[in-house]
Motif scaffolding. Structure first.
Motif, mmCIF file in Angstrom:
data_model
loop_
_atom_site.group_PDB
_atom_site.id
_atom_site.type_symbol
_atom_site.label_atom_id
_atom_site.label_comp_id
_atom_site.label_asym_id
_atom_site.label_seq_id
_atom_site.Cartn_x
_atom_site.Cartn_y
_atom_site.Cartn_z
ATOM 1 N N ASP A 50 12.486 4.666 -51.810
ATOM 2 C CA ASP A 50 12.593 5.549 -50.284
ATOM 3 C C ASP A 50 13.467 6.337 -49.976
ATOM 4 O OD1 ASP A 50 14.355 3.089 -50.333
ATOM 5 O OD2 ASP A 50 13.005 2.054 -48.569
ATOM 6 N N GLY A 51 15.213 6.188 -51.424
ATOM 7 C CA GLY A 51 15.940 6.555 -50.735
ATOM 8 C C GLY A 51 16.964 6.055 -50.163
ATOM 9 N N ALA A 52 16.959 4.702 -49.964
ATOM 10 C CA ALA A 52 18.088 3.480 -49.604
ATOM 11 C C ALA A 52 18.548 3.062 -51.553
ATOM 12 C CB ALA A 52 17.127 2.238 -49.379
ATOM 13 N N HIS A 53 19.582 2.225 -51.072
ATOM 14 C CA HIS A 53 20.424 1.994 -52.479
ATOM 15 C C HIS A 53 20.856 0.244 -52.642
ATOM 16 C CE1 HIS A 53 22.320 5.698 -52.447
ATOM 17 N NE2 HIS A 53 22.821 5.913 -51.667
ATOM 18 N N GLU A 54 20.525 -0.825 -53.602
ATOM 19 C CA GLU A 54 20.647 -0.974 -53.322
ATOM 20 C C GLU A 54 21.345 -1.602 -54.692
ATOM 21 O OE1 GLU A 54 17.407 -4.614 -54.696
ATOM 22 O OE2 GLU A 54 17.719 -4.530 -56.282
ATOM 23 N N VAL A 55 22.679 -2.239 -54.086
ATOM 24 C CA VAL A 55 23.531 -2.977 -54.275
ATOM 25 C C VAL A 55 23.686 -3.812 -54.409
ATOM 26 C CG1 VAL A 55 26.670 -2.907 -54.043
ATOM 27 C CG2 VAL A 55 24.767 -0.966 -52.860
ATOM 28 N N THR A 56 24.231 -3.993 -56.315
ATOM 29 C CA THR A 56 24.653 -5.757 -56.260
ATOM 30 C C THR A 56 25.971 -6.344 -57.005
ATOM 31 O OG1 THR A 56 22.216 -5.969 -57.717
ATOM 32 C CG2 THR A 56 23.684 -6.830 -58.686
ATOM 33 N N ALA A 57 26.631 -7.241 -56.790
ATOM 34 C CA ALA A 57 27.997 -7.169 -56.739
ATOM 35 C C ALA A 57 28.124 -8.951 -57.280
ATOM 36 C CB ALA A 57 28.769 -6.968 -55.232
ATOM 37 N N MET A 58 28.521 -9.210 -57.758
ATOM 38 C CA MET A 58 29.065 -10.653 -58.649
ATOM 39 C C MET A 58 30.698 -10.472 -57.961
ATOM 40 S SD MET A 58 26.571 -11.561 -60.307
ATOM 41 C CE MET A 58 27.316 -12.776 -61.018
ATOM 42 N N MET A 72 22.234 -5.986 -51.673
ATOM 43 C CA MET A 72 22.049 -6.006 -50.716
ATOM 44 C C MET A 72 21.145 -4.386 -50.343
ATOM 45 S SD MET A 72 25.848 -5.056 -49.392
ATOM 46 C CE MET A 72 26.709 -6.754 -50.457
ATOM 47 N N ARG A 73 20.565 -4.030 -49.650
ATOM 48 C CA ARG A 73 20.118 -2.860 -49.838
ATOM 49 C C ARG A 73 21.016 -2.134 -48.410
ATOM 50 N NH1 ARG A 73 14.417 -0.177 -49.595
ATOM 51 N NH2 ARG A 73 14.447 0.872 -47.534
ATOM 52 N N LEU A 74 21.050 -1.016 -49.533
ATOM 53 C CA LEU A 74 21.740 -0.028 -48.432
ATOM 54 C C LEU A 74 21.241 1.705 -47.656
ATOM 55 C CD1 LEU A 74 25.607 -0.600 -49.054
ATOM 56 C CD2 LEU A 74 24.267 -1.165 -46.859
ATOM 57 N N GLU A 75 21.001 1.165 -46.625
ATOM 58 C CA GLU A 75 20.500 2.730 -46.125
ATOM 59 C C GLU A 75 20.804 3.608 -45.635
ATOM 60 O OE1 GLU A 75 16.586 2.277 -43.826
ATOM 61 O OE2 GLU A 75 16.429 0.487 -44.777
ATOM 62 N N ASP A 76 20.737 5.292 -45.493
ATOM 63 C CA ASP A 76 21.753 5.758 -45.079
ATOM 64 C C ASP A 76 22.707 5.419 -43.769
ATOM 65 O OD1 ASP A 76 22.909 8.784 -44.902
ATOM 66 O OD2 ASP A 76 21.987 9.406 -43.644
ATOM 67 N N ALA A 77 23.640 5.338 -44.164
ATOM 68 C CA ALA A 77 24.945 5.326 -43.121
ATOM 69 C C ALA A 77 24.902 3.601 -42.791
ATOM 70 C CB ALA A 77 24.940 5.491 -41.582
ATOM 71 N N ASP A 78 24.375 2.899 -43.104
ATOM 72 C CA ASP A 78 24.427 1.392 -43.576
ATOM 73 C C ASP A 78 26.274 0.486 -43.582
ATOM 74 O OD1 ASP A 78 22.441 0.884 -42.528
ATOM 75 O OD2 ASP A 78 21.268 -0.161 -44.042
ATOM 76 N N GLU A 79 26.710 0.410 -42.752
ATOM 77 C CA GLU A 79 27.518 -0.414 -43.830
ATOM 78 C C GLU A 79 27.668 -1.903 -43.456
ATOM 79 O OE1 GLU A 79 32.181 -0.812 -41.480
ATOM 80 O OE2 GLU A 79 31.583 1.130 -42.278
ATOM 81 N N VAL A 80 28.016 -3.187 -44.023
ATOM 82 C CA VAL A 80 28.002 -4.485 -44.095
ATOM 83 C C VAL A 80 30.040 -4.726 -44.323
ATOM 84 C CG1 VAL A 80 27.487 -6.647 -45.398
ATOM 85 C CG2 VAL A 80 26.070 -4.434 -45.092
ATOM 86 N N GLN A 81 30.206 -5.567 -43.882
ATOM 87 C CA GLN A 81 31.565 -6.539 -43.899
ATOM 88 C C GLN A 81 31.453 -7.437 -44.435
ATOM 89 O OE1 GLN A 81 33.798 -4.782 -40.947
ATOM 90 N NE2 GLN A 81 34.936 -3.224 -42.158
ATOM 91 N N PHE A 82 31.809 -8.017 -44.964
ATOM 92 C CA PHE A 82 31.954 -10.010 -45.020
ATOM 93 C C PHE A 82 32.883 -10.177 -46.032
ATOM 94 C CE2 PHE A 82 29.476 -7.775 -48.677
ATOM 95 C CZ PHE A 82 29.608 -8.678 -49.532
ATOM 96 N N SER A 83 33.342 -11.414 -45.819
ATOM 97 C CA SER A 83 34.244 -12.498 -47.224
ATOM 98 C C SER A 83 33.676 -13.399 -47.718
ATOM 99 C CB SER A 83 35.357 -12.674 -45.946
ATOM 100 O OG SER A 83 35.047 -13.980 -45.303
#
Length: 115
Positions: A50-58, A72-83
């Motif tokens: 559907d055009g979204a990105h699935e990002v896997t981080a270790m 996490m799933r990121l769609e156009d212009a999505d932004e996620v911030q965390f510690s």
């Protein structure tokens, strides 16, 4: 005159924002890594139908054997911030920018929520 120049340079140094380490995932299955603070992070992205990105981080501490996985799933212009637990001094940002995913890690002072 030297005192004015030294004062100006010192003031500019204090006003400069903290620099963030940045990695860009510009293609599917491309991987990148960041080394900021006490954790190392390696991440890759997969493009979804559907055009979204699935990002896997270790995330892994330099003295710890067990990595922590975040997906996490990121769609156009999505932004996620965390510690991450145990590393509140580093803010990680994952952002979908056009057809790329930008990952940044920035050291910051601990901020405690209060009323």
């Amino acid at each position: 005159m030297k005192m004015i120049i030294v004062s100006t340079v010192a003031a500019l140094g204090l006003a400069a924002p903290a620099m963030a380490e940045v990695a860009v995932l510009s293609a599917p299955l491309q991987a990148a890594s960041l080394r900021t603070g006490a954790l190392d992070v390696a991440a890759y992205r997969v493009d979804l139908a559907d055009g979204a990105h699935e990002v896997t981080a270790m995330f892994r501490g330099r003295t710890s054997a067990e990595p922590q996985r975040v997906v996490m799933r990121l769609e156009d212009a999505d932004e996620v911030q965390f510690s991450m637990p145990g590393e509140p001094d580093t803010i990680y940002t994952f952002a979908s920018v056009g057809n790329a995913v930008e990952i940044s890690a920035q050291r910051t002072s601990v901020q405690i929520a209060s009323r």
